[in-house]
Design a protein around this motif. Structure first.
Motif, mmCIF file in Angstrom:
data_model
loop_
_atom_site.group_PDB
_atom_site.id
_atom_site.type_symbol
_atom_site.label_atom_id
_atom_site.label_comp_id
_atom_site.label_asym_id
_atom_site.label_seq_id
_atom_site.Cartn_x
_atom_site.Cartn_y
_atom_site.Cartn_z
ATOM 1 N N SER A 56 1.230 -0.777 0.017
ATOM 2 C CA SER A 56 -0.023 -0.249 0.214
ATOM 3 C C SER A 56 1.030 0.988 -0.379
ATOM 4 C CB SER A 56 -1.219 0.132 1.228
ATOM 5 O OG SER A 56 -0.306 0.298 2.304
ATOM 6 N N SER A 57 0.052 2.827 -0.438
ATOM 7 C CA SER A 57 0.871 3.290 0.173
ATOM 8 C C SER A 57 1.756 3.370 1.560
ATOM 9 C CB SER A 57 0.266 4.511 -0.498
ATOM 10 O OG SER A 57 -0.718 4.725 0.294
ATOM 11 N N ALA A 58 1.175 3.015 2.065
ATOM 12 C CA ALA A 58 1.609 3.837 3.651
ATOM 13 C C ALA A 58 3.037 2.722 3.913
ATOM 14 C CB ALA A 58 0.741 3.053 4.552
ATOM 15 N N GLN A 59 2.988 1.427 3.821
ATOM 16 C CA GLN A 59 3.600 0.687 3.353
ATOM 17 C C GLN A 59 5.291 0.635 2.577
ATOM 18 O OE1 GLN A 59 1.445 -3.200 2.631
ATOM 19 N NE2 GLN A 59 1.881 -4.167 4.504
ATOM 20 N N MET A 60 4.706 1.481 1.369
ATOM 21 C CA MET A 60 6.094 2.069 0.488
ATOM 22 C C MET A 60 6.635 3.097 1.594
ATOM 23 S SD MET A 60 6.471 0.679 -2.258
ATOM 24 C CE MET A 60 8.458 0.696 -3.096
ATOM 25 N N THR A 61 5.849 3.684 1.937
ATOM 26 C CA THR A 61 6.495 5.155 2.386
ATOM 27 C C THR A 61 7.346 4.581 4.015
ATOM 28 O OG1 THR A 61 4.724 6.810 2.216
ATOM 29 C CG2 THR A 61 6.049 6.848 4.191
ATOM 30 N N ARG A 62 6.800 3.532 4.372
ATOM 31 C CA ARG A 62 7.389 2.399 5.435
ATOM 32 C C ARG A 62 9.119 1.786 4.569
ATOM 33 N NH1 ARG A 62 10.228 3.234 10.016
ATOM 34 N NH2 ARG A 62 10.500 1.615 11.064
ATOM 35 N N VAL A 63 8.553 1.635 3.595
ATOM 36 C CA VAL A 63 10.091 1.166 3.165
ATOM 37 C C VAL A 63 10.860 2.193 2.917
ATOM 38 C CG1 VAL A 63 11.135 -0.064 0.840
ATOM 39 C CG2 VAL A 63 8.605 -1.234 2.176
ATOM 40 N N LYS A 64 10.325 3.254 2.116
ATOM 41 C CA LYS A 64 11.623 4.219 2.190
ATOM 42 C C LYS A 64 12.112 4.810 3.415
ATOM 43 C CE LYS A 64 9.075 6.426 -1.961
ATOM 44 N NZ LYS A 64 7.828 7.054 -2.563
ATOM 45 N N GLU A 65 11.210 4.726 4.215
ATOM 46 C CA GLU A 65 12.016 5.236 5.838
ATOM 47 C C GLU A 65 13.089 4.357 5.829
ATOM 48 O OE1 GLU A 65 7.569 7.447 7.569
ATOM 49 O OE2 GLU A 65 8.363 5.445 8.144
ATOM 50 N N LEU A 66 12.892 3.055 5.879
ATOM 51 C CA LEU A 66 13.631 2.365 6.540
ATOM 52 C C LEU A 66 14.888 1.792 5.460
ATOM 53 C CD1 LEU A 66 10.876 -1.265 6.977
ATOM 54 C CD2 LEU A 66 12.642 0.490 8.688
ATOM 55 N N LEU A 67 14.763 2.388 3.931
ATOM 56 C CA LEU A 67 15.959 2.360 3.439
ATOM 57 C C LEU A 67 17.137 3.094 3.740
ATOM 58 C CD1 LEU A 67 17.154 1.715 0.890
ATOM 59 C CD2 LEU A 67 16.277 3.452 -1.240
ATOM 60 N N PHE A 68 16.780 4.307 4.356
ATOM 61 C CA PHE A 68 17.066 5.749 4.460
ATOM 62 C C PHE A 68 17.439 5.519 5.597
ATOM 63 C CE2 PHE A 68 15.069 8.178 1.130
ATOM 64 C CZ PHE A 68 16.114 7.397 0.264
ATOM 65 N N GLU A 69 16.981 5.186 6.930
ATOM 66 C CA GLU A 69 17.610 4.523 8.214
ATOM 67 C C GLU A 69 18.551 3.493 7.985
ATOM 68 O OE1 GLU A 69 15.758 1.888 11.898
ATOM 69 O OE2 GLU A 69 14.162 2.960 10.781
ATOM 70 N N HIS A 70 18.518 2.597 7.467
ATOM 71 C CA HIS A 70 19.009 1.180 7.083
ATOM 72 C C HIS A 70 20.416 1.470 6.063
ATOM 73 C CE1 HIS A 70 17.317 -1.181 10.417
ATOM 74 N NE2 HIS A 70 16.277 -0.935 9.935
ATOM 75 N N ARG A 71 19.879 1.796 4.660
ATOM 76 C CA ARG A 71 20.602 1.981 4.396
ATOM 77 C C ARG A 71 20.979 0.895 2.668
ATOM 78 N NH1 ARG A 71 22.796 4.433 8.575
ATOM 79 N NH2 ARG A 71 23.617 2.909 8.860
ATOM 80 N N VAL A 72 20.877 0.337 3.993
ATOM 81 C CA VAL A 72 21.106 -1.504 2.608
ATOM 82 C C VAL A 72 19.617 -1.981 3.389
ATOM 83 C CG1 VAL A 72 21.599 -3.677 2.347
ATOM 84 C CG2 VAL A 72 23.159 -1.845 1.925
ATOM 85 N N LEU A 73 18.797 -2.551 2.609
ATOM 86 C CA LEU A 73 17.672 -3.882 2.235
ATOM 87 C C LEU A 73 17.490 -4.916 1.601
ATOM 88 C CD1 LEU A 73 14.586 -0.631 2.444
ATOM 89 C CD2 LEU A 73 15.568 -1.854 4.757
ATOM 90 N N VAL A 74 17.015 -5.570 3.301
ATOM 91 C CA VAL A 74 16.948 -7.538 2.131
ATOM 92 C C VAL A 74 15.674 -7.190 2.597
ATOM 93 C CG1 VAL A 74 17.629 -9.905 2.735
ATOM 94 C CG2 VAL A 74 19.252 -8.124 2.593
#
Length: 296
Positions: free
Chosen positions: A24-42
Motif C-alpha cells: 500500500s502507499s503507507a507501506q511503501m512510505t515505510r519501506v522508503k523510511e527504512l531504506l534511509f534508516e538502514h542504507r541496505v534492505l533485504v
C-alpha cells in the motif's frame, strides 16, 4: 511488516512478512523510511514477475535504464540481467563480471539519489554474493586524518567540503592493476555516459546529512590535482574506509530482494565464477531508481 537489523549498528535491515506485490502507499512510505534508516534492505521470500518487480520499484523512484541495453529483460529496458551463466557458445546470459570492484552505481551520471535493487530469480549455494560498505563514518575518517587531508590538498576539513571529483564509467583500479575487473563498452555506449562531476562530500538529497560520496569505482580525478595525485588520494581514502567501516556480505537465496542507497554505501560482487550449468547458476534482476526525482 517486520524489520530487524543484520550486521553492525543497524547498517542492514531485513524485512520479513511483506509481499511486494500487495504493498500500500503507507507501506511503501515505510519501506522508503527504512531504506534511509538502514542504507541496505533485504526483503525475503518475494515472488516477482518483471512487471510486478518494476511496479514495486517505481514506488521508490524514477526508473533509470542502464547503458547495457543488450543485457536487459525482453520488454523491460529498466531491468538488467546479472548472471554467472555462460552458454557453450561463450554468450553470457547477463552481466558477468562488471561489478566485482568497490563502486557506487551510476555515480558517473549527473543526478544524485540512486537506489539499486537486485532480485534473485535464481540462486544456488555456489552463487556469488554482494558485499556492502557503510559510508556513514567515512567523513569522520577524512576530517580526523591530517595525512588524508594533505593528500587531497586540504589545509583543514572545511577545505574538503569544496572538493570536486570527476567521475567516468569504469574502475579506477585499472590504473594500478591492468587486470582489474571492468565492464567494456562499445563506442556508441560510451557516448551515452560522458561522465559527471560530484562533490567528494555530498549532502544527502533526502536526509540532508553530509557524507563521503562514491570514492571508488568511477571516481577518477580530483579537480585541481593531477591524475596521479588524485588516484593516490582516492586510493588512500578507499583503503581507510575498507579498513574501518562496517562491511556486510549478502548471499542470495531465491526470492531475495536487496535494495540499497548508493549515496551512503559502496558495494561489489563477490565469488563470481562463470558456469555452463543452468542448475548452479544465479540470475539477478537489477533495477536502478532515482528516489530524489520523486522526493524533491
Amino acid at each position: 511488516m517486520i524489520a530487524r537489523s543484520l550486521g553492525k549498528d543497524g547498517f542492514v535491515g531485513e524485512i520479513v512478512g511483506f509481499d511486494c506485490t500487495e504493498e500500500s502507499s503507507a507501506q511503501m512510505t515505510r519501506v522508503k523510511e527504512l531504506l534511509f534508516e538502514h542504507r541496505v534492505l533485504v526483503l525475503r521470500d518475494q515472488q516477482l514477475s518483471p512487471q510486478s518487480y518494476q511496479q514495486f520499484m517505481e514506488g521508490l523512484g524514477l526508473t533509470i535504464c542502464h547503458v547495457l541495453q543488450n543485457l536487459t529483460v525482453d520488454g523491460y529496458p529498466s531491468i538488467l540481467k546479472i548472471s554467472d551463466y555462460v552458454a557453450p557458445d561463450g554468450k553470457p546470459l547477463g552481466v558477468l563480471d562488471g561489478g566485482t570492484y568497490w563502486h557506487s552505481d551510476m555515480s558517473y551520471l549527473p543526478p544524485l539519489g540512486f537506489a539499486t535493487s537486485l532480485y534473485a530469480v535464481r540462486a544456488s549455494e555456489r552463487s556469488g554474493g554482494t558485499s556492502f560498505v557503510d559510508l556513514s563514518g567515512a567523513w569522520d575518517l577524512l576530517r580526523e586524518s591530517p595525512e588524508l587531508l594533505e593528500m587531497f590538498g586540504c589545509a583543514s576539513p572545511t577545505d574538503a567540503l569544496n572538493l570536486n571529483v570527476i567521475h567516468r564509467f569504469g574502475n579506477r583500479q585499472t590504473r594500478r592493476d591492468h587486470g582489474a575487473a571492468q565492464q567494456e563498452l562499445s563506442q556508441e555506449q560510451k557516448s551515452r555516459v560522458p561522465g559527471a562531476v560530484h562533490r567528494l562530500l555530498e549532502r544527502h538529497p533526502v536526509t540532508g546529512q553530509i557524507g563521503v560520496f562514491a570514492p571508488s569505482g568511477s571516481a577518477m580525478k580530483i579537480d585541481g590535482l593531477s591524475e596521479e595525485q588524485s588516484a593516490r588520494a582516492l586510493d588512500l581514502l578507499e583503503d581507510a574506509i575498507l579498513a574501518n567501516c562496517d562491511v556486510y556480505t549478502h548471499h542470495y537465496e531465491p526470492g531475495d530482494l536487496v535494495i540499497w542507497d548508493n549515496v551512503t554505501t559502496l558495494h561489489r560482487g563477490t565469488g563470481v565464477h562463470p558456469t555452463e550449468n543452468l542448475e548452479e547458476c544465479r540470475l539477478l534482476h537489477r533495477i536502478n531508481v532515482n528516489y530524489a526525482a520523486v522526493t524533491s
